[in-house]
Motif scaffolding. Structure first.
Motif, PDB file in Angstrom:
ATOM      1  N   GLY A   1      -9.526   6.504 -41.512  1.00  0.00           N
ATOM      2  CA  GLY A   1     -10.385   6.084 -42.728  1.00  0.00           C
ATOM      3  C   GLY A   1     -11.406   5.048 -41.772  1.00  0.00           C
ATOM      4  O   GLY A   1     -12.855   5.282 -42.355  1.00  0.00           O
ATOM      5  N   ASP A   2     -11.290   5.427 -40.405  1.00  0.00           N
ATOM      6  CA  ASP A   2     -12.461   4.697 -39.575  1.00  0.00           C
ATOM      7  C   ASP A   2     -13.833   5.726 -38.885  1.00  0.00           C
ATOM      8  O   ASP A   2     -13.548   5.606 -38.197  1.00  0.00           O
ATOM      9  CB  ASP A   2     -11.804   4.789 -38.514  1.00  0.00           C
ATOM     10  CG  ASP A   2     -10.824   3.039 -38.994  1.00  0.00           C
ATOM     11  OD1 ASP A   2     -10.921   2.488 -40.244  1.00  0.00           O
ATOM     12  OD2 ASP A   2      -9.819   3.123 -38.118  1.00  0.00           O
ATOM     13  N   ILE A   3     -13.802   6.070 -40.233  1.00  0.00           N
ATOM     14  CA  ILE A   3     -15.522   7.214 -39.447  1.00  0.00           C
ATOM     15  C   ILE A   3     -15.869   6.274 -38.569  1.00  0.00           C
ATOM     16  O   ILE A   3     -16.264   7.111 -38.079  1.00  0.00           O
ATOM     17  CB  ILE A   3     -15.614   8.234 -41.260  1.00  0.00           C
ATOM     18  CG1 ILE A   3     -14.265   8.396 -41.838  1.00  0.00           C
ATOM     19  CG2 ILE A   3     -16.667   9.189 -40.411  1.00  0.00           C
ATOM     20  CD1 ILE A   3     -15.040   9.236 -43.092  1.00  0.00           C
ATOM     21  N   LYS A   4     -16.403   5.461 -39.599  1.00  0.00           N
ATOM     22  CA  LYS A   4     -18.072   4.747 -38.428  1.00  0.00           C
ATOM     23  C   LYS A   4     -17.686   4.520 -37.744  1.00  0.00           C
ATOM     24  O   LYS A   4     -18.042   5.064 -36.056  1.00  0.00           O
ATOM     25  CB  LYS A   4     -18.528   3.051 -39.504  1.00  0.00           C
ATOM     26  CG  LYS A   4     -19.478   3.042 -38.936  1.00  0.00           C
ATOM     27  CD  LYS A   4     -19.537   1.567 -39.037  1.00  0.00           C
ATOM     28  CE  LYS A   4     -20.633   1.023 -38.323  1.00  0.00           C
ATOM     29  NZ  LYS A   4     -21.421  -0.716 -39.042  1.00  0.00           N
TER      30      LYS A   4
ATOM     31  N   THR B   1     -14.683  17.200 -37.161  1.00  0.00           N
ATOM     32  CA  THR B   1     -13.566  16.097 -38.032  1.00  0.00           C
ATOM     33  C   THR B   1     -13.726  15.144 -38.294  1.00  0.00           C
ATOM     34  O   THR B   1     -13.459  14.964 -39.197  1.00  0.00           O
ATOM     35  CB  THR B   1     -13.211  15.868 -36.495  1.00  0.00           C
ATOM     36  OG1 THR B   1     -12.192  16.976 -35.879  1.00  0.00           O
ATOM     37  CG2 THR B   1     -11.370  15.044 -37.060  1.00  0.00           C
ATOM     38  N   LEU B   2     -15.424  14.996 -38.035  1.00  0.00           N
ATOM     39  CA  LEU B   2     -16.045  13.543 -38.787  1.00  0.00           C
ATOM     40  C   LEU B   2     -16.563  14.581 -39.825  1.00  0.00           C
ATOM     41  O   LEU B   2     -16.447  13.789 -40.663  1.00  0.00           O
ATOM     42  CB  LEU B   2     -17.769  13.169 -37.513  1.00  0.00           C
ATOM     43  CG  LEU B   2     -16.526  12.627 -37.040  1.00  0.00           C
ATOM     44  CD1 LEU B   2     -17.783  12.136 -35.429  1.00  0.00           C
ATOM     45  CD2 LEU B   2     -15.956  10.366 -36.469  1.00  0.00           C
TER      46      LEU B   2
ATOM     47  N   GLU C   1     -22.798   7.476 -43.888  1.00  0.00           N
ATOM     48  CA  GLU C   1     -22.002   8.183 -43.020  1.00  0.00           C
ATOM     49  C   GLU C   1     -22.331   9.618 -42.693  1.00  0.00           C
ATOM     50  O   GLU C   1     -22.576   9.616 -41.318  1.00  0.00           O
ATOM     51  CB  GLU C   1     -20.400   7.268 -42.804  1.00  0.00           C
ATOM     52  CG  GLU C   1     -20.450   7.919 -41.172  1.00  0.00           C
ATOM     53  CD  GLU C   1     -20.373   6.964 -40.535  1.00  0.00           C
ATOM     54  OE1 GLU C   1     -20.137   7.432 -39.386  1.00  0.00           O
ATOM     55  OE2 GLU C   1     -21.192   5.946 -41.158  1.00  0.00           O
ATOM     56  N   LEU C   2     -21.597  10.942 -43.297  1.00  0.00           N
ATOM     57  CA  LEU C   2     -21.800  12.216 -43.238  1.00  0.00           C
ATOM     58  C   LEU C   2     -22.955  11.969 -42.516  1.00  0.00           C
ATOM     59  O   LEU C   2     -23.680  13.443 -41.976  1.00  0.00           O
ATOM     60  CB  LEU C   2     -22.038  13.051 -44.486  1.00  0.00           C
ATOM     61  CG  LEU C   2     -22.344  14.406 -44.201  1.00  0.00           C
ATOM     62  CD1 LEU C   2     -21.448  15.111 -43.105  1.00  0.00           C
ATOM     63  CD2 LEU C   2     -21.841  15.359 -45.735  1.00  0.00           C
ATOM     64  N   ASP C   3     -24.562  11.722 -42.964  1.00  0.00           N
ATOM     65  CA  ASP C   3     -26.047  11.881 -42.888  1.00  0.00           C
ATOM     66  C   ASP C   3     -26.243  11.561 -41.242  1.00  0.00           C
ATOM     67  O   ASP C   3     -26.937  12.024 -40.685  1.00  0.00           O
ATOM     68  CB  ASP C   3     -27.388  11.963 -43.745  1.00  0.00           C
ATOM     69  CG  ASP C   3     -26.927  12.406 -45.306  1.00  0.00           C
ATOM     70  OD1 ASP C   3     -26.880  12.929 -44.852  1.00  0.00           O
ATOM     71  OD2 ASP C   3     -27.422  11.330 -45.718  1.00  0.00           O
TER      72      ASP C   3
ATOM     73  N   PHE D   1     -16.313  22.871 -44.842  1.00  0.00           N
ATOM     74  CA  PHE D   1     -15.960  21.718 -45.349  1.00  0.00           C
ATOM     75  C   PHE D   1     -17.833  20.640 -46.069  1.00  0.00           C
ATOM     76  O   PHE D   1     -17.232  19.832 -46.657  1.00  0.00           O
ATOM     77  CB  PHE D   1     -15.958  21.108 -43.846  1.00  0.00           C
ATOM     78  CG  PHE D   1     -15.038  20.984 -42.982  1.00  0.00           C
ATOM     79  CD1 PHE D   1     -13.955  21.332 -43.660  1.00  0.00           C
ATOM     80  CD2 PHE D   1     -14.827  20.893 -41.266  1.00  0.00           C
ATOM     81  CE1 PHE D   1     -12.346  21.997 -42.011  1.00  0.00           C
ATOM     82  CE2 PHE D   1     -14.139  21.326 -40.790  1.00  0.00           C
ATOM     83  CZ  PHE D   1     -13.238  21.991 -41.681  1.00  0.00           C
ATOM     84  N   LEU D   2     -18.743  21.290 -45.474  1.00  0.00           N
ATOM     85  CA  LEU D   2     -19.714  20.581 -46.022  1.00  0.00           C
ATOM     86  C   LEU D   2     -19.806  21.162 -47.948  1.00  0.00           C
ATOM     87  O   LEU D   2     -20.073  20.781 -48.783  1.00  0.00           O
ATOM     88  CB  LEU D   2     -20.885  21.008 -45.466  1.00  0.00           C
ATOM     89  CG  LEU D   2     -21.226  20.723 -44.050  1.00  0.00           C
ATOM     90  CD1 LEU D   2     -22.855  21.150 -43.388  1.00  0.00           C
ATOM     91  CD2 LEU D   2     -21.871  18.552 -44.007  1.00  0.00           C
ATOM     92  N   ILE D   3     -19.962  22.586 -47.736  1.00  0.00           N
ATOM     93  CA  ILE D   3     -20.182  22.838 -49.194  1.00  0.00           C
ATOM     94  C   ILE D   3     -18.251  22.243 -49.906  1.00  0.00           C
ATOM     95  O   ILE D   3     -18.858  22.333 -51.023  1.00  0.00           O
ATOM     96  CB  ILE D   3     -19.436  24.448 -48.844  1.00  0.00           C
ATOM     97  CG1 ILE D   3     -21.003  25.158 -47.859  1.00  0.00           C
ATOM     98  CG2 ILE D   3     -19.426  25.102 -50.411  1.00  0.00           C
ATOM     99  CD1 ILE D   3     -21.098  26.360 -47.598  1.00  0.00           C
ATOM    100  N   ASN D   4     -17.593  22.267 -49.361  1.00  0.00           N
ATOM    101  CA  ASN D   4     -16.288  21.975 -49.995  1.00  0.00           C
ATOM    102  C   ASN D   4     -16.889  20.488 -50.164  1.00  0.00           C
ATOM    103  O   ASN D   4     -16.342  20.026 -51.887  1.00  0.00           O
ATOM    104  CB  ASN D   4     -15.746  21.685 -49.685  1.00  0.00           C
ATOM    105  CG  ASN D   4     -13.865  22.112 -50.036  1.00  0.00           C
ATOM    106  OD1 ASN D   4     -13.741  21.833 -51.019  1.00  0.00           O
ATOM    107  ND2 ASN D   4     -12.769  22.570 -49.102  1.00  0.00           N
ATOM    108  N   GLY D   5     -17.331  20.057 -49.882  1.00  0.00           N
ATOM    109  CA  GLY D   5     -17.636  18.706 -49.774  1.00  0.00           C
ATOM    110  C   GLY D   5     -18.525  18.572 -50.983  1.00  0.00           C
ATOM    111  O   GLY D   5     -18.444  17.547 -52.206  1.00  0.00           O
ATOM    112  N   TYR D   6     -19.665  18.994 -50.949  1.00  0.00           N
ATOM    113  CA  TYR D   6     -20.798  18.971 -51.880  1.00  0.00           C
ATOM    114  C   TYR D   6     -20.316  19.749 -53.220  1.00  0.00           C
ATOM    115  O   TYR D   6     -20.763  19.265 -54.203  1.00  0.00           O
ATOM    116  CB  TYR D   6     -21.555  19.724 -51.525  1.00  0.00           C
ATOM    117  CG  TYR D   6     -22.871  19.019 -50.549  1.00  0.00           C
ATOM    118  CD1 TYR D   6     -22.787  17.515 -49.915  1.00  0.00           C
ATOM    119  CD2 TYR D   6     -23.088  20.116 -49.571  1.00  0.00           C
ATOM    120  CE1 TYR D   6     -23.401  17.330 -49.041  1.00  0.00           C
ATOM    121  CE2 TYR D   6     -23.788  19.389 -48.057  1.00  0.00           C
ATOM    122  CZ  TYR D   6     -24.120  18.110 -48.087  1.00  0.00           C
ATOM    123  OH  TYR D   6     -24.657  17.531 -46.980  1.00  0.00           O
TER     124      TYR D   6
END
Length: 469
Positions: free
Chosen positions: A230-233, A256-257, A269-271, A291-296
């Motif tokens: 969970g430490d994406i940053k 991965t990020l 964070e994605l931006d 990954f992006l389409i799934n999240g959106y």
């Protein structure tokens, strides 16, 4: 081009002493071995072993250390005859070490015997020590049996000494022992598997500070561990830092990020990750888009997802039904049936073949709203395309027919199920039967009851029996 190596080994002769030897390996000769001592032992054990080995003298060894062993073991060592594993019951740790250190035995025969002992560990009362491994590795190196030495190094367990790995790393660095980045990456992965992320980061920092040439694989391994935690940053910041050091992240690192951000709906964070990716000149691949389409779509940002799908089409990337299905589901959840129908049209125009999962959201949306005629329109279209309803779909539609008082349609669908060898739930059969009785269709109700009895159901479990008796 020749490559030169320096190794510190134990020299055999009138006694044992430590010396440094050099050798060169011609490119293409096939003899390529990097001294991978690295990560599999504690620094304390290593130093202890060297001291012990140096003190060991030929005068302290038995004239013939293995003479106390059964004849079959002697034959195995001297004549390469097959050895019965049962004879190992008489072998103890002292005799075993004496055999490995005996100068009259070739290193290759000792290696063969070592492997035989390890394979028959259950027959022994002891387990080979770290010192046994080091002794034989030194002998194999001196005999230039580099592949065998490397194989032995790989058998040493790294999981038992994870916390001491950095101490070993320091020892190797301070004593001029070559450090292999590939092996360091193996250790990083082991730390991740052991859920020792803190140690993994410490070890990675040691690799960087030592000036070791860091590969993108090692970088991605660390980033993956941080994202899983969970430490994406922090993962993004490491990518930025390593970029300044000349280690460029690739699309796998960025994916991965991106995957972690999308799953957690961390769009802020994605931006930042996407901006960093764009600055580095790393383009999207199919996985990035997924990954992006799934999240959106899971968050409800369907229009943003649709723009990405159109972008994929524009780049000539393969777009499958899965991505369209994500958007169709998303629009259905928002109740935007107009956009659903428009998207279905675009899908067909783009030549993307639908599947059963494409039609079901539309069927489900119409049937849930009681618009059964439109639901069945898409059922027929789905079947025309060669896709059949499964049990869950049948049960859902039967339940909704019953809820809308459509006894005939529910009965016909139940009969269709039976023909295909699919049995509706008992509760649904009773629901259909009761509705048939309420509409005075007793013949159909009797037919349904007979079907249920043939399936082994007791008449007592048929709730509409009294209505047709």
């Amino acid at each position: 081009m020749n490559k030169y190596f320096n190794l510190r080994i134990l020299e055999e002769g009138s006694g044992y002493k430590e010396r440094t030897v050099g050798f060169k390996v011609a490119k293409g000769s096939g003899v390529q071995f990097q001294f991978q001592f690295q990560l599999q032992m504690t620094i304390q054990n290593f130093l202890k072993t060297l001291k012990t080995a140096k003190r060991t003298s030929a005068s302290t060894l038995s004239p013939d250390p293995y003479q106390r062993l059964p004849d079959l073991i002697s034959q195995f060592l001297t004549a390469s005859k097959p050895l019965d594993a049962s004879t190992l019951q008489d072998l103890n740790s002292t005799d075993f070490h004496d055999i490995l250190t005996n100068p009259h035995l070739k290193a290759s025969k000792c290696y063969r015997f070592f492997n035989f002992v390890v394979k028959n560990q259950s027959m022994l009362s002891f387990k080979p020590h770290l010192q046994d491994h080091l002794t034989l590795i030194s002998r194999l190196l001196k005999a230039r049996l580099f592949a065998d030495a490397e194989s032995m190094l790989k058998t040493l367990s790294i999981d038992e000494n994870l916390s001491e790995a950095i101490e070993v790393f320091d020892f190797m660095k301070n004593n001029g022992i070559e450090i292999d980045e590939r092996t360091c990456t193996v250790h990083l992965n082991a730390l991740k598997r052991a859920d020792e992320l803190g140690l993994a980061l410490d070890f990675f920092n040691q690799m960087v500070q030592t000036g070791l040439e860091i590969s993108v694989y090692s970088l991605t391994s660390v980033v993956d561990g941080l994202c899983r935690n969970g430490d994406i940053k922090e993962g993004r910041e490491i990518v930025e830092e390593m970029s300044g050091r000349g280690v460029k992240a690739n699309v796998i690192t960025y994916n991965t990020l991106i995957d972690s951000c999308a799953k957690r709906w961390d769009f802020e964070e994605l931006d930042l990750v996407l901006g960093l990716m764009n600055k580095a000149g790393v383009g999207f691949n199919v996985e990035t888009y997924k990954f992006l389409i799934n999240g959106y779509t899971s968050y409800g940002k369907i229009e943003a997802a649709e723009r990405l799908v159109m972008e994929m089409h524009g780049k000539g990337l393969r777009v499958d039904a899965y991505l369209y299905n994500l958007m169709l589901n998303g629009y259905c959840k928002l109740g935007s049936i107009e956009n659903v129908l428009l998207l279905l049209g675009r899908m067909c125009d783009r030549g993307v073949k639908p599947n059963a999962d494409t039609y079901w959201p539309v069927i489900n949306w119409y049937s849930k709203g009681g618009v059964m005629e439109m639901a069945m329109k898409y059922v027929r279209e789905m079947q025309k395309m060669g896709f059949e309803l499964d049990k869950v779909m049948y049960d859902t539609l039967i339940d909704r027919f019953c809820r809308n008082g459509m006894a005939d349609e529910a009965f016909e669908m139940q009969i269709e199920m039976e023909r295909k060898g699919i049995h509706a739930d008992m509760s649904l059969c009773n629901q259909i039967g009761e509705l048939l009785c309420e509409t005075y269709q007793t013949e159909k109700a009797k037919m349904l009851m007979n079907i249920m009895i043939k399936r082994g159901k007791s008449p007592k479990t048929v709730t509409f029996t009294s209505a047709i008796s």
